[in-house]
Design a protein around this motif. Sequence first.
Motif, PDB file in Angstrom:
ATOM      1  N   SER A   2     -52.976   7.093 -24.291  1.00  0.00           N
ATOM      2  CA  SER A   2     -52.959   6.205 -25.433  1.00  0.00           C
ATOM      3  C   SER A   2     -54.281   6.424 -26.165  1.00  0.00           C
ATOM      4  N   ASN A 122     -46.485 -10.019 -20.658  1.00  0.00           N
ATOM      5  CA  ASN A 122     -47.939  -9.830 -20.541  1.00  0.00           C
ATOM      6  C   ASN A 122     -48.488  -8.989 -21.692  1.00  0.00           C
ATOM      7  N   GLN A 123     -47.583  -8.225 -22.358  1.00  0.00           N
ATOM      8  CA  GLN A 123     -48.068  -7.381 -23.449  1.00  0.00           C
ATOM      9  C   GLN A 123     -48.591  -8.208 -24.621  1.00  0.00           C
ATOM     10  N   GLY A 167     -52.402  -9.250 -20.246  1.00  0.00           N
ATOM     11  CA  GLY A 167     -52.051  -7.857 -20.531  1.00  0.00           C
ATOM     12  C   GLY A 167     -53.198  -7.078 -21.143  1.00  0.00           C
ATOM     13  N   GLU A 168     -54.200  -7.804 -21.609  1.00  0.00           N
ATOM     14  CA  GLU A 168     -55.368  -7.174 -22.230  1.00  0.00           C
ATOM     15  C   GLU A 168     -56.530  -8.143 -22.172  1.00  0.00           C
ATOM     16  N   ALA A 192     -64.299  -3.076 -17.622  1.00  0.00           N
ATOM     17  CA  ALA A 192     -63.241  -2.060 -17.710  1.00  0.00           C
ATOM     18  C   ALA A 192     -62.964  -1.424 -16.353  1.00  0.00           C
ATOM     19  N   VAL A 195     -60.874  -4.155 -13.981  1.00  0.00           N
ATOM     20  CA  VAL A 195     -59.465  -4.496 -14.212  1.00  0.00           C
ATOM     21  C   VAL A 195     -58.652  -3.251 -14.535  1.00  0.00           C
ATOM     22  N   ASN A 196     -57.326  -3.326 -14.292  1.00  0.00           N
ATOM     23  CA  ASN A 196     -56.487  -2.179 -14.636  1.00  0.00           C
ATOM     24  C   ASN A 196     -55.603  -2.467 -15.847  1.00  0.00           C
ATOM     25  N   ILE A 197     -56.125  -3.322 -16.739  1.00  0.00           N
ATOM     26  CA  ILE A 197     -55.463  -3.539 -18.033  1.00  0.00           C
ATOM     27  C   ILE A 197     -56.462  -3.131 -19.119  1.00  0.00           C
ATOM     28  N   PRO A 198     -55.974  -2.863 -20.335  1.00  0.00           N
ATOM     29  CA  PRO A 198     -56.880  -2.415 -21.386  1.00  0.00           C
ATOM     30  C   PRO A 198     -57.948  -3.451 -21.743  1.00  0.00           C
ATOM     31  N   VAL A 199     -59.140  -2.957 -22.092  1.00  0.00           N
ATOM     32  CA  VAL A 199     -60.246  -3.818 -22.497  1.00  0.00           C
ATOM     33  C   VAL A 199     -60.645  -3.497 -23.941  1.00  0.00           C
ATOM     34  N   SER A 219     -66.013   2.452 -20.492  1.00  0.00           N
ATOM     35  CA  SER A 219     -64.631   2.923 -20.621  1.00  0.00           C
ATOM     36  C   SER A 219     -63.787   1.963 -21.436  1.00  0.00           C
ATOM     37  N   ASP A 221     -61.130   0.619 -23.988  1.00  0.00           N
ATOM     38  CA  ASP A 221     -59.851   1.142 -24.476  1.00  0.00           C
ATOM     39  C   ASP A 221     -59.749   0.954 -25.981  1.00  0.00           C
TER      40      ASP A 221
END
Lengths: 256, 213
Positions: A2, A122-123, A167-168, A192, A195-199, A219, A221
Amino acid sequence: MSRPRVIARLDIKGPNLIKGVHLEGVRVVGDPNEYALQYYEEGADELLYIDAVASLYGRNNLTEVVHHTTKNIFIPLTVGGGIRSVKDVELLLKSGADKVAINTAAVQNESIISEVSRAFGNQCTVIQIDAKKKNDKTWEVYVDGGREKTGIDVLEWAQTACELGAGEILLTSIDQEGTRRGMDIELIDAVAKMVNIPVIASGGVGKIKHIKEAFINASADAVAVADLLHFKRAKLSEIHPYLISEGIQTRKVLGK
Amino acid sequence: MTLNAKTISILDYGIGNLLSVQRALDAVGASWTMVKTPEEVKLSDKLILPGVGAFMHCANTLEAAGLNEAIIEHANSGKALLGICVGMQLLFDYGLEQGRCDGLGLISGYIDKIPDQQDDGSARKIPHIGWSELFLDEECPLFHNFSHIPAAYFVHSYMVIPEHSNHVIARCNYEGADITCGVQKENIFGLQFHPEKSAQAGLEILSNFDSRI
Protein backbone atom coordinates in the motif's frame (compact mmCIF):
# COMPACT_ATOMS: atom_id res chain seq x y z
CA MET A 1 2.48 -2.65 -0.94
CA SER A 2 0.00 0.00 0.00
CA ARG A 3 1.49 3.33 -0.88
CA PRO A 4 2.59 5.64 1.91
CA ARG A 5 -0.14 8.23 2.22
CA VAL A 6 0.01 11.97 2.54
CA ILE A 7 -3.09 13.20 4.34
CA ALA A 8 -4.23 16.80 4.48
CA ARG A 9 -5.33 17.58 8.04
CA LEU A 10 -7.89 20.30 8.60
CA ASP A 11 -8.64 21.36 12.15
CA ILE A 12 -12.08 22.92 12.29
CA LYS A 13 -13.64 25.30 14.77
CA GLY A 14 -17.22 26.22 14.01
CA PRO A 15 -17.32 27.03 10.29
CA ASN A 16 -13.60 27.82 10.06
CA LEU A 17 -10.39 26.06 9.23
CA ILE A 18 -7.96 26.88 12.02
CA LYS A 19 -4.39 26.11 12.97
CA GLY A 20 -2.85 26.12 16.41
CA VAL A 21 0.45 25.45 18.10
CA HIS A 22 0.66 22.48 20.48
CA LEU A 23 -3.06 22.06 19.69
CA GLU A 24 -3.69 25.48 21.27
CA GLY A 25 -3.59 29.18 20.39
CA VAL A 26 -5.74 28.84 17.32
CA ARG A 27 -5.67 31.10 14.32
CA VAL A 28 -8.35 31.20 11.63
CA VAL A 29 -7.07 30.13 8.22
CA GLY A 30 -10.20 30.19 6.07
CA ASP A 31 -13.11 28.20 4.65
CA PRO A 32 -12.46 24.47 5.09
CA ASN A 33 -14.37 23.53 1.94
CA GLU A 34 -12.17 25.65 -0.30
CA TYR A 35 -9.02 24.17 1.17
CA ALA A 36 -10.37 20.62 1.07
CA LEU A 37 -11.28 20.89 -2.59
CA GLN A 38 -7.89 22.33 -3.45
CA TYR A 39 -6.09 19.51 -1.59
CA TYR A 40 -8.20 16.90 -3.37
CA GLU A 41 -7.40 18.40 -6.74
CA GLU A 42 -3.69 18.63 -5.94
CA GLY A 43 -3.50 14.96 -5.06
CA ALA A 44 -4.07 14.45 -1.32
CA ASP A 45 -4.48 10.74 -0.61
CA GLU A 46 -7.03 11.41 2.11
CA LEU A 47 -8.51 14.23 4.12
CA LEU A 48 -8.70 14.44 7.89
CA TYR A 49 -11.14 16.75 9.67
CA ILE A 50 -10.75 17.29 13.37
CA ASP A 51 -13.22 19.42 15.31
CA ALA A 52 -10.67 21.10 17.51
CA VAL A 53 -12.85 22.09 20.41
CA ALA A 54 -15.74 19.64 20.16
CA SER A 55 -14.91 17.45 23.12
CA LEU A 56 -14.61 20.48 25.40
CA TYR A 57 -18.25 21.22 24.84
CA GLY A 58 -19.40 17.61 24.49
CA ARG A 59 -20.79 18.14 21.03
CA ASN A 60 -20.09 17.43 17.43
CA ASN A 61 -20.88 20.09 14.89
CA LEU A 62 -19.00 18.60 11.99
CA THR A 63 -21.83 16.75 10.26
CA GLU A 64 -22.85 19.79 8.25
CA VAL A 65 -19.31 20.69 7.22
CA VAL A 66 -18.75 17.05 6.24
CA HIS A 67 -21.97 16.84 4.28
CA HIS A 68 -21.05 19.97 2.35
CA THR A 69 -17.44 19.00 1.72
CA THR A 70 -18.01 15.52 0.35
CA LYS A 71 -20.11 16.85 -2.50
CA ASN A 72 -17.17 17.16 -4.86
CA ILE A 73 -14.35 15.30 -3.20
CA PHE A 74 -13.67 11.70 -4.17
CA ILE A 75 -11.03 10.58 -1.72
CA PRO A 76 -11.54 9.17 1.77
CA LEU A 77 -12.42 11.46 4.62
CA THR A 78 -11.75 10.76 8.30
CA VAL A 79 -13.60 12.88 10.83
CA GLY A 80 -12.84 13.28 14.52
CA GLY A 81 -13.57 15.46 17.51
CA GLY A 82 -16.28 15.05 20.09
CA ILE A 83 -17.46 11.61 19.01
CA ARG A 84 -19.10 9.98 22.03
CA SER A 85 -21.40 7.25 20.77
CA VAL A 86 -22.21 4.79 18.02
CA LYS A 87 -25.02 7.20 17.06
CA ASP A 88 -22.51 10.05 16.54
CA VAL A 89 -20.50 7.76 14.28
CA GLU A 90 -23.55 6.77 12.29
CA LEU A 91 -24.48 10.41 11.68
CA LEU A 92 -20.99 11.25 10.46
CA LEU A 93 -20.83 8.23 8.15
CA LYS A 94 -24.23 9.17 6.72
CA SER A 95 -22.96 12.69 6.12
CA GLY A 96 -20.16 11.35 3.94
CA ALA A 97 -17.31 10.48 6.33
CA ASP A 98 -15.54 7.17 5.62
CA LYS A 99 -13.78 6.80 8.95
CA VAL A 100 -14.08 8.35 12.37
CA ALA A 101 -11.31 9.26 14.78
CA ILE A 102 -12.16 8.77 18.45
CA ASN A 103 -10.04 10.17 21.24
CA THR A 104 -11.46 11.40 24.55
CA ALA A 105 -14.50 9.10 24.56
CA ALA A 106 -12.32 6.04 23.99
CA VAL A 107 -10.06 6.91 26.91
CA GLN A 108 -13.08 7.46 29.16
CA ASN A 109 -14.83 4.33 27.99
CA GLU A 110 -12.79 1.75 26.10
CA SER A 111 -15.84 -0.22 25.03
CA ILE A 112 -16.78 2.43 22.46
CA ILE A 113 -13.90 1.14 20.33
CA SER A 114 -15.29 -2.38 20.11
CA GLU A 115 -18.85 -1.08 19.72
CA VAL A 116 -17.98 1.14 16.76
CA SER A 117 -15.74 -1.50 15.26
CA ARG A 118 -18.48 -4.14 15.50
CA ALA A 119 -21.15 -1.86 14.09
CA PHE A 120 -19.23 -0.35 11.19
CA GLY A 121 -16.06 -2.42 10.83
CA ASN A 122 -12.53 -1.85 12.08
CA GLN A 123 -11.64 -0.19 8.77
CA CYS A 124 -13.58 2.89 9.81
CA THR A 125 -12.48 2.93 13.46
CA VAL A 126 -9.51 5.24 13.92
CA ILE A 127 -8.15 5.85 17.41
CA GLN A 128 -6.73 9.30 17.82
CA ILE A 129 -3.89 9.50 20.32
CA ASP A 130 -2.56 12.90 21.37
CA ALA A 131 0.83 12.17 22.90
CA LYS A 132 3.16 14.28 25.01
CA LYS A 133 6.69 13.27 25.87
CA LYS A 134 7.35 12.45 29.54
CA ASN A 135 10.96 11.44 29.27
CA ASP A 136 13.12 9.36 26.96
CA LYS A 137 11.01 6.67 25.29
CA THR A 138 7.89 7.42 27.32
CA TRP A 139 4.85 9.40 26.23
CA GLU A 140 1.59 10.20 27.97
CA VAL A 141 -1.91 10.25 26.45
CA TYR A 142 -3.71 13.62 26.58
CA VAL A 143 -7.40 14.23 25.91
CA ASP A 144 -9.77 17.15 25.38
CA GLY A 145 -7.80 18.63 22.53
CA GLY A 146 -4.45 18.17 24.25
CA ARG A 147 -5.47 19.95 27.44
CA GLU A 148 -5.95 17.13 29.93
CA LYS A 149 -3.35 14.56 30.94
CA THR A 150 -4.53 11.05 31.66
CA GLY A 151 -1.57 9.24 33.19
CA ILE A 152 -1.94 6.60 30.48
CA ASP A 153 1.14 5.38 28.63
CA VAL A 154 0.89 5.89 24.86
CA LEU A 155 2.40 2.55 23.86
CA GLU A 156 0.14 0.60 26.21
CA TRP A 157 -2.91 2.50 25.03
CA ALA A 158 -2.04 1.93 21.37
CA GLN A 159 -1.78 -1.79 22.04
CA THR A 160 -5.10 -1.85 23.92
CA ALA A 161 -6.88 0.11 21.19
CA CYS A 162 -5.57 -2.32 18.63
CA GLU A 163 -6.84 -5.33 20.61
CA LEU A 164 -10.27 -3.71 21.03
CA GLY A 165 -10.72 -3.40 17.28
CA ALA A 166 -9.16 -0.14 16.11
CA GLY A 167 -8.27 -0.24 12.42
CA GLU A 168 -5.85 2.68 12.40
CA ILE A 169 -4.10 4.99 14.81
CA LEU A 170 -3.87 8.73 14.32
CA LEU A 171 -0.88 9.73 16.40
CA THR A 172 -0.31 13.41 17.13
CA SER A 173 2.74 14.69 18.95
CA ILE A 174 1.56 17.62 21.07
CA ASP A 175 5.17 18.69 21.57
CA GLN A 176 5.81 19.03 17.87
CA GLU A 177 2.35 20.09 16.68
CA GLY A 178 2.38 23.52 15.05
CA THR A 179 6.11 24.05 15.65
CA ARG A 180 7.26 23.30 12.09
CA ARG A 181 10.34 21.68 13.68
CA GLY A 182 9.83 18.17 12.39
CA MET A 183 8.00 15.14 13.70
CA ASP A 184 8.65 13.11 16.87
CA ILE A 185 10.38 10.29 15.03
CA GLU A 186 10.98 8.17 18.15
CA LEU A 187 7.32 8.33 19.11
CA ILE A 188 6.09 7.37 15.65
CA ASP A 189 8.58 4.55 15.35
CA ALA A 190 7.76 3.16 18.79
CA VAL A 191 4.01 3.09 18.13
CA ALA A 192 4.30 1.79 14.56
CA LYS A 193 6.46 -1.09 15.78
CA MET A 194 4.10 -1.84 18.66
CA VAL A 195 0.91 -2.28 16.64
CA ASN A 196 0.08 -4.22 13.47
CA ILE A 197 -2.40 -1.67 12.14
CA PRO A 198 -1.52 1.42 10.09
CA VAL A 199 -0.23 4.50 11.91
CA ILE A 200 -0.93 8.04 10.69
CA ALA A 201 1.74 10.38 12.06
CA SER A 202 0.78 13.97 12.78
CA GLY A 203 2.40 17.07 14.24
CA GLY A 204 5.48 19.04 13.35
CA VAL A 205 5.75 18.96 9.57
CA GLY A 206 7.32 22.30 8.64
CA LYS A 207 9.24 21.19 5.58
CA ILE A 208 8.68 18.55 2.96
CA LYS A 209 11.69 16.65 4.21
CA HIS A 210 9.97 16.11 7.57
CA ILE A 211 7.41 13.95 5.76
CA LYS A 212 10.20 11.89 4.25
CA GLU A 213 11.78 11.41 7.68
CA ALA A 214 8.56 10.00 9.13
CA PHE A 215 8.41 7.40 6.36
CA ILE A 216 12.11 6.53 6.28
CA ASN A 217 13.33 7.00 9.88
CA ALA A 218 10.08 5.88 11.51
CA SER A 219 7.71 3.38 9.96
CA ALA A 220 4.75 5.69 9.47
CA ASP A 221 2.09 4.41 7.09
CA ALA A 222 0.75 7.89 6.51
CA VAL A 223 1.68 11.45 7.42
CA ALA A 224 -0.86 14.14 8.17
CA VAL A 225 0.14 17.60 7.00
CA ALA A 226 -1.61 20.83 8.00
CA ASP A 227 0.37 24.03 8.50
CA LEU A 228 2.70 23.38 5.56
CA LEU A 229 -0.29 23.23 3.21
CA HIS A 230 -2.58 25.80 4.81
CA PHE A 231 0.00 28.56 4.66
CA LYS A 232 0.98 27.53 1.15
CA ARG A 233 4.59 26.82 1.96
CA ALA A 234 4.33 23.63 -0.10
CA LYS A 235 1.79 22.08 -2.43
CA LEU A 236 0.73 18.46 -2.54
CA SER A 237 1.55 18.49 -6.23
CA GLU A 238 5.21 19.01 -5.30
CA ILE A 239 5.21 16.76 -2.23
CA HIS A 240 4.37 13.57 -4.15
CA PRO A 241 7.12 13.97 -6.80
CA TYR A 242 9.64 14.86 -4.08
CA LEU A 243 8.81 11.76 -2.03
CA ILE A 244 8.97 9.56 -5.13
CA SER A 245 12.37 11.03 -6.00
CA GLU A 246 13.48 10.08 -2.47
CA GLY A 247 12.44 6.48 -3.08
CA ILE A 248 9.11 6.65 -1.22
CA GLN A 249 6.49 5.17 -3.49
CA THR A 250 3.52 7.43 -2.85
CA ARG A 251 0.62 7.51 -5.24
CA LYS A 252 1.57 8.99 -8.58
CA VAL A 253 -0.74 11.86 -9.32
CA LEU A 254 -1.22 13.45 -12.67
CA GLY A 255 -1.38 17.21 -12.68
CA LYS A 256 -4.74 18.75 -13.26
CA MET B 1 -43.18 2.55 -11.41
CA THR B 2 -40.76 2.06 -14.27
CA LEU B 3 -37.15 3.00 -14.26
CA ASN B 4 -35.40 4.68 -17.11
CA ALA B 5 -33.19 2.22 -18.95
CA LYS B 6 -30.26 4.61 -18.60
CA THR B 7 -30.63 4.95 -14.87
CA ILE B 8 -28.30 3.16 -12.46
CA SER B 9 -30.06 1.69 -9.46
CA ILE B 10 -28.16 1.77 -6.17
CA LEU B 11 -29.36 -0.88 -3.76
CA ASP B 12 -30.13 0.59 -0.35
CA TYR B 13 -30.32 -2.20 2.21
CA GLY B 14 -29.10 -0.01 5.03
CA ILE B 15 -25.40 -0.66 4.52
CA GLY B 16 -22.65 1.36 2.93
CA ASN B 17 -21.72 4.93 2.21
CA LEU B 18 -24.37 5.49 -0.44
CA LEU B 19 -23.99 9.24 -0.41
CA SER B 20 -20.46 8.95 -1.80
CA VAL B 21 -21.60 6.64 -4.59
CA GLN B 22 -24.45 9.00 -5.49
CA ARG B 23 -22.15 11.99 -5.60
CA ALA B 24 -19.55 10.19 -7.69
CA LEU B 25 -22.24 9.20 -10.19
CA ASP B 26 -23.41 12.83 -10.24
CA ALA B 27 -19.86 13.92 -10.94
CA VAL B 28 -19.65 11.76 -14.06
CA GLY B 29 -23.11 12.78 -15.25
CA ALA B 30 -24.75 9.40 -14.65
CA SER B 31 -28.36 9.29 -13.60
CA TRP B 32 -29.13 7.14 -10.59
CA THR B 33 -31.94 6.16 -8.31
CA MET B 34 -32.16 4.36 -4.99
CA VAL B 35 -33.90 0.99 -4.86
CA LYS B 36 -34.93 -0.87 -1.71
CA THR B 37 -37.39 -3.64 -2.49
CA PRO B 38 -37.18 -6.83 -4.59
CA GLU B 39 -39.83 -5.30 -6.88
CA GLU B 40 -37.67 -2.23 -7.48
CA VAL B 41 -34.64 -4.43 -8.15
CA LYS B 42 -36.65 -6.29 -10.78
CA LEU B 43 -37.44 -3.00 -12.53
CA SER B 44 -33.81 -1.95 -12.54
CA ASP B 45 -31.55 -1.80 -15.54
CA LYS B 46 -28.06 -1.49 -14.07
CA LEU B 47 -27.65 -2.30 -10.42
CA ILE B 48 -24.94 -1.34 -7.92
CA LEU B 49 -24.61 -3.53 -4.84
CA PRO B 50 -22.66 -1.68 -2.14
CA GLY B 51 -21.36 -3.16 1.09
CA VAL B 52 -19.09 -2.25 3.97
CA GLY B 53 -18.17 -3.85 7.28
CA ALA B 54 -18.39 -7.57 7.93
CA PHE B 55 -19.43 -10.05 5.22
CA MET B 56 -21.82 -11.91 7.50
CA HIS B 57 -23.61 -8.75 8.59
CA CYS B 58 -24.05 -7.63 4.97
CA ALA B 59 -25.18 -11.09 3.79
CA ASN B 60 -27.67 -11.47 6.63
CA THR B 61 -29.09 -7.99 6.14
CA LEU B 62 -29.50 -8.58 2.42
CA GLU B 63 -31.24 -11.87 3.00
CA ALA B 64 -33.48 -10.49 5.76
CA ALA B 65 -34.67 -7.84 3.29
CA GLY B 66 -35.62 -10.67 0.92
CA LEU B 67 -33.33 -9.28 -1.78
CA ASN B 68 -31.18 -12.31 -2.70
CA GLU B 69 -33.55 -13.80 -5.21
CA ALA B 70 -34.21 -10.49 -6.99
CA ILE B 71 -30.47 -9.80 -7.33
CA ILE B 72 -29.77 -13.30 -8.66
CA GLU B 73 -32.65 -12.97 -11.11
CA HIS B 74 -31.33 -9.57 -12.20
CA ALA B 75 -27.87 -11.04 -12.84
CA ASN B 76 -29.23 -14.10 -14.64
CA SER B 77 -31.31 -11.92 -16.94
CA GLY B 78 -28.11 -10.46 -18.37
CA LYS B 79 -28.51 -6.99 -16.88
CA ALA B 80 -25.40 -5.32 -15.47
CA LEU B 81 -24.57 -5.76 -11.80
CA LEU B 82 -21.65 -4.07 -10.02
CA GLY B 83 -20.67 -5.09 -6.49
CA ILE B 84 -18.42 -2.69 -4.59
CA CYS B 85 -16.19 -3.72 -1.65
CA VAL B 86 -18.20 -6.20 0.46
CA GLY B 87 -20.80 -5.93 -2.33
CA MET B 88 -18.23 -7.61 -4.57
CA GLN B 89 -17.54 -10.27 -1.97
CA LEU B 90 -21.26 -11.05 -1.72
CA LEU B 91 -21.25 -12.12 -5.38
CA PHE B 92 -19.27 -15.25 -4.43
CA ASP B 93 -20.32 -18.59 -2.96
CA TYR B 94 -19.43 -17.97 0.68
CA GLY B 95 -17.36 -15.91 3.12
CA LEU B 96 -15.35 -16.93 6.17
CA GLU B 97 -15.44 -13.68 8.17
CA GLN B 98 -16.85 -14.36 11.68
CA GLY B 99 -17.68 -17.91 10.53
CA ARG B 100 -18.87 -19.43 7.27
CA CYS B 101 -21.74 -17.61 5.62
CA ASP B 102 -23.30 -18.02 2.19
CA GLY B 103 -23.08 -15.32 -0.44
CA LEU B 104 -25.13 -14.98 -3.61
CA GLY B 105 -23.22 -17.68 -5.49
CA LEU B 106 -23.12 -15.75 -8.76
CA ILE B 107 -19.36 -16.23 -9.23
CA SER B 108 -17.48 -19.32 -8.05
CA GLY B 109 -15.13 -18.76 -5.18
CA TYR B 110 -15.03 -17.64 -1.55
CA ILE B 111 -13.79 -14.88 0.76
CA ASP B 112 -10.90 -15.41 3.17
CA LYS B 113 -8.71 -13.28 5.43
CA ILE B 114 -5.70 -11.55 3.90
CA PRO B 115 -2.79 -13.53 5.44
CA ASP B 116 -1.31 -11.50 8.31
CA GLN B 117 2.17 -12.83 7.65
CA GLN B 118 4.33 -12.20 4.65
CA ASP B 119 6.26 -14.99 2.92
CA ASP B 120 9.39 -14.11 4.90
CA GLY B 121 7.49 -14.45 8.19
CA SER B 122 7.28 -10.72 8.92
CA ALA B 123 3.92 -9.21 9.86
CA ARG B 124 1.58 -7.85 7.22
CA LYS B 125 -0.58 -4.99 8.49
CA ILE B 126 -4.29 -5.74 8.32
CA PRO B 127 -6.57 -4.05 7.25
CA HIS B 128 -5.13 -3.20 3.88
CA ILE B 129 -5.77 0.54 3.95
CA GLY B 130 -4.65 2.99 1.32
CA TRP B 131 -3.81 3.34 -2.33
CA SER B 132 -2.53 0.38 -4.29
CA GLU B 133 -1.60 0.21 -7.92
CA LEU B 134 -3.98 -1.78 -10.12
CA PHE B 135 -2.90 -4.37 -12.64
CA LEU B 136 -5.76 -4.40 -15.08
CA ASP B 137 -7.26 -6.41 -17.87
CA GLU B 138 -7.37 -3.50 -20.27
CA GLU B 139 -9.97 -5.17 -22.43
CA CYS B 140 -12.57 -4.95 -19.70
CA PRO B 141 -14.97 -2.12 -20.60
CA LEU B 142 -14.82 -0.80 -17.03
CA PHE B 143 -11.22 0.22 -17.70
CA HIS B 144 -11.78 1.58 -21.18
CA ASN B 145 -9.55 4.45 -22.18
CA PHE B 146 -7.97 4.78 -18.79
CA SER B 147 -6.13 8.07 -18.83
CA HIS B 148 -4.75 7.91 -15.32
CA ILE B 149 -2.08 5.98 -13.55
CA PRO B 150 -4.38 3.39 -12.07
CA ALA B 151 -4.21 3.32 -8.30
CA ALA B 152 -7.28 2.86 -6.17
CA TYR B 153 -8.29 3.26 -2.55
CA PHE B 154 -8.69 0.09 -0.49
CA VAL B 155 -9.97 -0.66 2.98
CA HIS B 156 -10.43 -4.35 3.66
CA SER B 157 -9.22 -7.28 5.76
CA TYR B 158 -10.74 -10.05 3.64
CA MET B 159 -10.22 -10.85 -0.02
CA VAL B 160 -11.87 -12.95 -2.70
CA ILE B 161 -10.38 -16.26 -3.77
CA PRO B 162 -12.00 -16.82 -7.17
CA GLU B 163 -12.19 -20.37 -8.45
CA HIS B 164 -11.56 -19.39 -12.07
CA SER B 165 -8.74 -17.04 -12.98
CA ASN B 166 -10.53 -15.94 -16.14
CA HIS B 167 -12.98 -14.02 -13.94
CA VAL B 168 -10.18 -11.78 -12.67
CA ILE B 169 -9.99 -8.33 -14.30
CA ALA B 170 -7.87 -6.49 -11.73
CA ARG B 171 -5.22 -7.38 -9.19
CA CYS B 172 -3.11 -5.52 -6.71
CA ASN B 173 -0.10 -6.47 -4.66
CA TYR B 174 -0.32 -5.69 -0.96
CA GLU B 175 2.96 -6.35 0.87
CA GLY B 176 3.54 -9.43 -1.26
CA ALA B 177 -0.04 -10.70 -1.19
CA ASP B 178 -1.55 -11.05 -4.65
CA ILE B 179 -5.08 -9.72 -4.21
CA THR B 180 -7.89 -10.09 -6.70
CA CYS B 181 -9.57 -6.70 -6.66
CA GLY B 182 -11.69 -6.79 -9.79
CA VAL B 183 -13.83 -9.57 -11.24
CA GLN B 184 -16.13 -9.98 -14.18
CA LYS B 185 -18.34 -12.86 -15.22
CA GLU B 186 -20.19 -11.70 -18.30
CA ASN B 187 -22.59 -8.99 -17.06
CA ILE B 188 -21.57 -9.32 -13.41
CA PHE B 189 -18.78 -7.05 -12.15
CA GLY B 190 -17.11 -6.64 -8.79
CA LEU B 191 -14.54 -4.21 -7.38
CA GLN B 192 -12.86 -4.65 -4.01
CA PHE B 193 -11.65 -1.05 -3.91
CA HIS B 194 -13.89 2.00 -3.70
CA PRO B 195 -14.20 3.70 -7.09
CA GLU B 196 -16.18 6.49 -5.43
CA LYS B 197 -13.12 7.23 -3.26
CA SER B 198 -10.40 6.64 -5.83
CA ALA B 199 -10.18 10.14 -7.28
CA GLN B 200 -10.09 10.51 -11.07
CA ALA B 201 -9.35 6.83 -11.78
CA GLY B 202 -12.40 5.76 -9.81
CA LEU B 203 -14.64 8.30 -11.49
CA GLU B 204 -13.52 7.00 -14.89
CA ILE B 205 -14.50 3.46 -13.90
CA LEU B 206 -17.95 4.64 -12.81
CA SER B 207 -18.30 6.64 -15.99
CA ASN B 208 -17.47 3.52 -18.00
CA PHE B 209 -20.01 1.50 -16.04
CA ASP B 210 -22.57 4.15 -16.97
CA SER B 211 -21.72 4.54 -20.64
CA ARG B 212 -19.98 1.39 -21.88
CA ILE B 213 -21.80 -1.47 -20.19
